[in-house]
Write a protein that holds these residues in place. Structure first.
Motif, PDB file in Angstrom:
ATOM      1  N   PRO A 187       0.787  -1.226   0.000  1.00  0.00           N
ATOM      2  CA  PRO A 187       0.000   0.000   0.000  1.00  0.00           C
ATOM      3  C   PRO A 187       0.815   1.270   0.000  1.00  0.00           C
ATOM      4  O   PRO A 187       0.259   2.346   0.034  1.00  0.00           O
ATOM      5  CB  PRO A 187      -0.805  -0.119   1.307  1.00  0.00           C
ATOM      6  CG  PRO A 187       0.089  -0.873   2.216  1.00  0.00           C
ATOM      7  CD  PRO A 187       0.864  -1.818   1.341  1.00  0.00           C
ATOM      8  N   LEU A 188       2.147   1.170  -0.028  1.00  0.00           N
ATOM      9  CA  LEU A 188       2.986   2.343   0.190  1.00  0.00           C
ATOM     10  C   LEU A 188       2.778   3.417  -0.867  1.00  0.00           C
ATOM     11  O   LEU A 188       2.657   4.584  -0.561  1.00  0.00           O
ATOM     12  CB  LEU A 188       4.465   1.924   0.240  1.00  0.00           C
ATOM     13  CG  LEU A 188       4.913   1.211   1.519  1.00  0.00           C
ATOM     14  CD1 LEU A 188       6.390   0.905   1.449  1.00  0.00           C
ATOM     15  CD2 LEU A 188       4.606   2.049   2.757  1.00  0.00           C
ATOM     16  N   ASP A 189       2.721   3.028  -2.153  1.00  0.00           N
ATOM     17  CA  ASP A 189       2.695   4.031  -3.204  1.00  0.00           C
ATOM     18  C   ASP A 189       1.398   3.988  -4.000  1.00  0.00           C
ATOM     19  O   ASP A 189       1.362   4.417  -5.146  1.00  0.00           O
ATOM     20  CB  ASP A 189       3.888   3.824  -4.147  1.00  0.00           C
ATOM     21  CG  ASP A 189       3.927   2.418  -4.716  1.00  0.00           C
ATOM     22  OD1 ASP A 189       3.135   1.590  -4.257  1.00  0.00           O
ATOM     23  OD2 ASP A 189       4.737   2.170  -5.624  1.00  0.00           O
ATOM     24  N   GLU A 190       0.321   3.475  -3.417  1.00  0.00           N
ATOM     25  CA  GLU A 190      -0.939   3.357  -4.140  1.00  0.00           C
ATOM     26  C   GLU A 190      -1.490   4.729  -4.528  1.00  0.00           C
ATOM     27  O   GLU A 190      -1.848   4.975  -5.672  1.00  0.00           O
ATOM     28  CB  GLU A 190      -1.939   2.594  -3.273  1.00  0.00           C
ATOM     29  CG  GLU A 190      -3.211   2.221  -3.992  1.00  0.00           C
ATOM     30  CD  GLU A 190      -4.072   1.278  -3.171  1.00  0.00           C
ATOM     31  OE1 GLU A 190      -5.208   1.653  -2.876  1.00  0.00           O
ATOM     32  OE2 GLU A 190      -3.583   0.203  -2.798  1.00  0.00           O
ATOM     33  N   LYS A 191      -1.568   5.644  -3.579  1.00  0.00           N
ATOM     34  CA  LYS A 191      -2.086   6.987  -3.847  1.00  0.00           C
ATOM     35  C   LYS A 191      -1.170   7.746  -4.796  1.00  0.00           C
ATOM     36  O   LYS A 191      -1.628   8.505  -5.653  1.00  0.00           O
ATOM     37  CB  LYS A 191      -2.235   7.762  -2.532  1.00  0.00           C
ATOM     38  CG  LYS A 191      -3.436   7.354  -1.688  1.00  0.00           C
ATOM     39  CD  LYS A 191      -4.730   7.817  -2.333  1.00  0.00           C
ATOM     40  CE  LYS A 191      -5.917   7.481  -1.454  1.00  0.00           C
ATOM     41  NZ  LYS A 191      -7.194   7.823  -2.122  1.00  0.00           N
ATOM     42  N   VAL A 192       0.134   7.555  -4.639  1.00  0.00           N
ATOM     43  CA  VAL A 192       1.084   8.253  -5.508  1.00  0.00           C
ATOM     44  C   VAL A 192       0.891   7.810  -6.956  1.00  0.00           C
ATOM     45  O   VAL A 192       0.869   8.631  -7.878  1.00  0.00           O
ATOM     46  CB  VAL A 192       2.533   7.973  -5.045  1.00  0.00           C
ATOM     47  CG1 VAL A 192       3.529   8.598  -6.005  1.00  0.00           C
ATOM     48  CG2 VAL A 192       2.754   8.524  -3.640  1.00  0.00           C
ATOM     49  N   LYS A 193       0.722   6.504  -7.162  1.00  0.00           N
ATOM     50  CA  LYS A 193       0.472   6.007  -8.520  1.00  0.00           C
ATOM     51  C   LYS A 193      -0.834   6.562  -9.090  1.00  0.00           C
ATOM     52  O   LYS A 193      -0.921   6.899 -10.268  1.00  0.00           O
ATOM     53  CB  LYS A 193       0.430   4.478  -8.508  1.00  0.00           C
ATOM     54  CG  LYS A 193       1.787   3.818  -8.335  1.00  0.00           C
ATOM     55  CD  LYS A 193       1.664   2.310  -8.380  1.00  0.00           C
ATOM     56  CE  LYS A 193       3.022   1.648  -8.250  1.00  0.00           C
ATOM     57  NZ  LYS A 193       2.925   0.181  -8.256  1.00  0.00           N
ATOM     58  N   ASP A 197       8.559  15.148  -5.293  1.00  0.00           N
ATOM     59  CA  ASP A 197       9.340  13.924  -5.489  1.00  0.00           C
ATOM     60  C   ASP A 197       8.898  12.806  -4.560  1.00  0.00           C
ATOM     61  O   ASP A 197       9.656  11.867  -4.299  1.00  0.00           O
ATOM     62  CB  ASP A 197      10.836  14.211  -5.258  1.00  0.00           C
ATOM     63  CG  ASP A 197      11.374  15.224  -6.259  1.00  0.00           C
ATOM     64  OD1 ASP A 197      10.874  15.230  -7.393  1.00  0.00           O
ATOM     65  OD2 ASP A 197      12.292  15.992  -5.905  1.00  0.00           O
ATOM     66  N   VAL A 198       7.681  12.895  -4.056  1.00  0.00           N
ATOM     67  CA  VAL A 198       7.185  11.905  -3.099  1.00  0.00           C
ATOM     68  C   VAL A 198       7.012  10.553  -3.796  1.00  0.00           C
ATOM     69  O   VAL A 198       6.526  10.478  -4.929  1.00  0.00           O
ATOM     70  CB  VAL A 198       5.838  12.363  -2.496  1.00  0.00           C
ATOM     71  CG1 VAL A 198       5.218  11.274  -1.649  1.00  0.00           C
ATOM     72  CG2 VAL A 198       6.056  13.610  -1.654  1.00  0.00           C
ATOM     73  N   THR A 199       7.414   9.478  -3.125  1.00  0.00           N
ATOM     74  CA  THR A 199       7.269   8.122  -3.664  1.00  0.00           C
ATOM     75  C   THR A 199       6.432   7.222  -2.767  1.00  0.00           C
ATOM     76  O   THR A 199       6.121   6.102  -3.148  1.00  0.00           O
ATOM     77  CB  THR A 199       8.648   7.469  -3.851  1.00  0.00           C
ATOM     78  OG1 THR A 199       9.349   7.446  -2.592  1.00  0.00           O
ATOM     79  CG2 THR A 199       9.475   8.225  -4.881  1.00  0.00           C
ATOM     80  N   SER A 220       2.843   7.624   2.714  1.00  0.00           N
ATOM     81  CA  SER A 220       3.047   8.187   4.051  1.00  0.00           C
ATOM     82  C   SER A 220       3.643   9.591   3.995  1.00  0.00           C
ATOM     83  O   SER A 220       3.530  10.364   4.949  1.00  0.00           O
ATOM     84  CB  SER A 220       3.955   7.277   4.881  1.00  0.00           C
ATOM     85  OG  SER A 220       5.194   7.084   4.220  1.00  0.00           O
ATOM     86  N   SER A 221       4.283   9.923   2.882  1.00  0.00           N
ATOM     87  CA  SER A 221       4.913  11.245   2.735  1.00  0.00           C
ATOM     88  C   SER A 221       3.985  12.275   2.100  1.00  0.00           C
ATOM     89  O   SER A 221       4.356  13.438   1.985  1.00  0.00           O
ATOM     90  CB  SER A 221       6.192  11.117   1.899  1.00  0.00           C
ATOM     91  OG  SER A 221       7.085  10.180   2.467  1.00  0.00           O
ATOM     92  N   LEU A 222       2.799  11.860   1.670  1.00  0.00           N
ATOM     93  CA  LEU A 222       1.880  12.791   1.034  1.00  0.00           C
ATOM     94  C   LEU A 222       1.245  13.723   2.059  1.00  0.00           C
ATOM     95  O   LEU A 222       0.882  13.303   3.156  1.00  0.00           O
ATOM     96  CB  LEU A 222       0.779  12.024   0.299  1.00  0.00           C
ATOM     97  CG  LEU A 222       1.178  11.322  -1.005  1.00  0.00           C
ATOM     98  CD1 LEU A 222       0.015  10.481  -1.511  1.00  0.00           C
ATOM     99  CD2 LEU A 222       1.598  12.331  -2.061  1.00  0.00           C
ATOM    100  N   CYS A 263      20.930   2.691   8.899  1.00  0.00           N
ATOM    101  CA  CYS A 263      19.524   3.027   9.152  1.00  0.00           C
ATOM    102  C   CYS A 263      19.162   4.432   8.694  1.00  0.00           C
ATOM    103  O   CYS A 263      18.161   4.992   9.141  1.00  0.00           O
ATOM    104  CB  CYS A 263      19.211   2.877  10.643  1.00  0.00           C
ATOM    105  SG  CYS A 263      20.303   3.826  11.713  1.00  0.00           S
ATOM    106  N   VAL A 264      19.962   5.018   7.795  1.00  0.00           N
ATOM    107  CA  VAL A 264      19.634   6.339   7.259  1.00  0.00           C
ATOM    108  C   VAL A 264      18.701   6.148   6.079  1.00  0.00           C
ATOM    109  O   VAL A 264      19.111   5.669   5.010  1.00  0.00           O
ATOM    110  CB  VAL A 264      20.899   7.106   6.840  1.00  0.00           C
ATOM    111  CG1 VAL A 264      20.529   8.470   6.267  1.00  0.00           C
ATOM    112  CG2 VAL A 264      21.850   7.262   8.023  1.00  0.00           C
ATOM    113  N   GLU A 265      17.426   6.501   6.267  1.00  0.00           N
ATOM    114  CA  GLU A 265      16.427   6.275   5.234  1.00  0.00           C
ATOM    115  C   GLU A 265      16.709   7.156   4.021  1.00  0.00           C
ATOM    116  O   GLU A 265      17.076   8.315   4.147  1.00  0.00           O
ATOM    117  CB  GLU A 265      15.031   6.573   5.778  1.00  0.00           C
ATOM    118  CG  GLU A 265      13.907   6.126   4.877  1.00  0.00           C
ATOM    119  CD  GLU A 265      12.559   6.150   5.562  1.00  0.00           C
ATOM    120  OE1 GLU A 265      11.557   5.845   4.901  1.00  0.00           O
ATOM    121  OE2 GLU A 265      12.518   6.468   6.776  1.00  0.00           O
ATOM    122  N   GLY A 266      16.582   6.560   2.850  1.00  0.00           N
ATOM    123  CA  GLY A 266      16.858   7.271   1.612  1.00  0.00           C
ATOM    124  C   GLY A 266      18.191   6.901   0.994  1.00  0.00           C
ATOM    125  O   GLY A 266      18.399   7.106  -0.207  1.00  0.00           O
TER     126      GLY A 266
END
Length: 584
Positions: A142-148, A189-191, A194-196, A434-437
């Motif tokens: 479900p992570l990028d469903e809205k982004v897609k 650049d959101v992927t 959760s970042s939206l 553990c540095v995300e990105g």
């Protein structure tokens, strides 16, 4: 009298001529006008027919482009105009299904075969790996469903915008341009969903209304948008298939031993057995257990990579005579490994070569562990040398501190300084990941099953992860905490139920949980075996560069721009290297 008769004859002949030629003249005149009108009508009919033929040709071209293509399952991309153009879409689908039914049937059969083979593989796959796959897919789905969905709406809006006449400045054109600009700016650049931001969701709802209006203005546009979407979907499917095939070939190349390395091992083995028993001893073996020296360990069956690790470490050390290298390999490669260092001693440093089969205390214990690991882990990661790192205190009972190095690293700075770093009473000193990105980012729940009650109780999924490859171990504290027994405990639990994904790293996180101290990131740089974007400045600052991943520098698939850091420590001038065609 005779003149009268002649005039009468001439008059009669004239009347006959008039009566004959007048109908002919009138008929030709009428036919002339009739032909001009018919030709005009015929030309008009031709133009109409040509227009219809062109329209049918264009329609046929459009259909030809999409016939045989399989459309996506529109779960995410819901089309608001489907209810407006349902009949048109049905006709389009029927037309698309008339010509290439054989190809569609073939594609359906192939997809069914792939699904069935995938299910068979999943059934034959160990439960631990199946569960870890399900954990990842369930957590990522479900992570990028809205982004897609947002990206899809932008594409559709641009498609509708292309239907507008060039230079049009109508209210609708202004509105749809504004919606596109707003939604693209809100996404950025959101992927991940959760970042939206909430603003992005609002802009997407506003775009929905505009797209609904566009569907009413261009009632035939929905079919075209669906056609373009289908073509895009099939292009993405082909790209995904090519990526899968490329990944398979890369993995195959990574597991294959190059012919030159195999030749080198054979030549060294032949030379080793030609020596007398007393000539097979390496020098300074009496200093191997001296706790005042700097001890390094490498476990590998690759002669060339071990030589690079040793040469790079010794060449950068301030006191190379105080360095002791403990190399552990298998019995098959022990002669070749020993012969290489007999022929190429690393300066004043001390080298010890051991076989894993010579550890009598490990033989019975390890066979039992191997059976447990085969039940719960991928066979690729059940290598004895891969899991031997958890027995370091037993292998070196007289050593208190040791630096463990993977065979795919290159040392660029003096590592003896690492022995003086205060790891604050911990057992393991390692660089965190553990540095995300960042490409090296790892999270515990990616490899460990946190749905298990024991795991959820004992471990925090947000705990920072770390990397193997260059680690400083306090073996004295290790023995005190009895962490090898803890490793066995988690290994046994993993054989009973799915706890971890295959490999030594997840069980290492569990074993050294709360016993790991974070080192400065400049000690250990990861990614040279999979990430082509590592900056040159970072490489030059790092004490150790790690070619983790499948693109090893000794393979043809290695990343070319990183190979010089590894190649400068290889003795290409050695006769055996030249005989085996191992070149820079």
């Amino acid at each position: 009298m005779r003149l009268l008769r002649r005039c009468t004859r001439i008059f009669i002949l004239s009347l006959l001529a008039i009566s004959v030629f007048t109908p002919v003249f009138l008929l030709s005149f009428r036919l002339k006008h009739l032909n001009s009108d018919a030709s005009r009508d015929f030309v008009e009919d031709l133009s109409i027919l040509k227009h219809r033929i062109d329209a049918q040709g264009n329609s046929a071209v459009q259909q030809e482009k999409v016939e045989g293509l399989k459309g996506p399952h529109l779960v995410v991309y819901r089309d608001e105009n489907d209810r407006l153009d349902k009949a048109e879409n049905v006709n389009l689908q029927q037309n698309n299904g008339t010509t290439y039914r054989g190809e569609e049937k073939t594609q359906r059969n192939l997809s069914e075969q792939k699904v069935s083979s995938f299910r068979e593989k999943e059934k034959s796959r160990p439960k631990g790996v199946q569960h870890s796959r399900s954990i990842q897919s369930h957590s990522r789905r479900p992570l990028d469903e809205k982004v897609k969905e947002m990206k899809d709406k932008v594409i559709r809006a641009k498609a509708y915008l292309s239907f507008a006449p060039p230079g049009s400045n109508s209210h609708f054109v202004k509105e749809i341009k504004l919606r596109i600009k707003e939604l693209e700016r809100a996404m950025g650049d959101v992927t991940k969903d959760s970042s939206l931001s909430r603003r992005a969701i609002q802009k997407m709802k506003a775009m929905d209304g505009t797209l609904l209006k566009a569907g009413r203005i261009y009632p035939g546009g929905s079919a075209m948008v669906n056609t373009l979407r289908t073509m895009t979907y099939n292009a993405e499917e082909q790209l995904r298939s090519q990526r899968v095939q490329t990944s398979f070939l890369v993995q195959l190349a990574a597991r294959t031993t190059p012919k030159g390395l195999h030749c080198l091992s054979m030549r060294l083995t032949t030379e080793y057995f030609a020596l007398q028993p007393e000539e097979r001893e390496l020098p300074n073996q009496h200093k191997l257990q001296d706790p005042d020296l700097y001890h390094f360990a490498v476990f590998s069956d690759n002669v060339l990579t071990c030589s690079v690790v040793v040469n790079s470490t010794v060449s950068t050390a301030r006191d190379p005579e105080k360095i002791v290298f403990h190399i552990v390999t298998d019995s098959l490669n022990l002669p070749a490994m020993s012969m290489w260092f007999l022929m190429n001693p690393p300066g004043k440093a001390i080298v010890q070569i051991q076989s894993i089969d010579s550890f009598e205390w490990l033989s019975s214990k390890y066979k039992e562990d191997q059976q447990k690991k085969r039940k719960g882990l991928d066979p690729r990661y059940t290598s004895a040398l891969n899991h031997l790192r958890f027995y370091l205190p037993d292998i070196f009972p007289s050593v208190n501190k040791i630096v463990f190095l993977d065979h795919d690293v290159v040392v660029q700075k003096d590592l003896t300084r690492l022995f003086h770093v205060n790891i604050k009473g911990k057992v393991n000193g390692a660089v965190e990941t553990c540095v995300e990105g960042e490409p090296s980012f790892r999270r515990m729940d990616m490899f460990i099953n946190f749905t298990d009650p024991m795991v959820a109780t004992r471990f925090d999924r947000n705990t920072c992860t770390w990397a193997f490859g260059m680690n400083i171990f306090d073996l004295k504290e290790w023995r005190k905490q009895n962490l090898t027994a803890l490793y066995h405990k988690y290994l046994e639990l993993g054989s009973e139920r799915p706890l971890i994904k295959a490999g030594s790293l997840p069980i290492g996180w569990m074993t050294f949980y709360k016993y790991t101290h974070a080192l400065d990131r400049r000690w250990h740089l990861l990614g040279l075996g999979y990430d082509s974007g590592v900056a040159r400045a970072e490489i030059e600052q790092a004490a150790v560069v790690h070619y983790d991943g499948v693109m090893k520098p000794w393979l043809d698939i290695g990343i070319q721009k990183y190979k010089p850091y590894w190649k400068k420590h290889v003795s290409y001038e050695h006769p055996f290297m030249q005989q085996c065609n191992i070149q820079a």
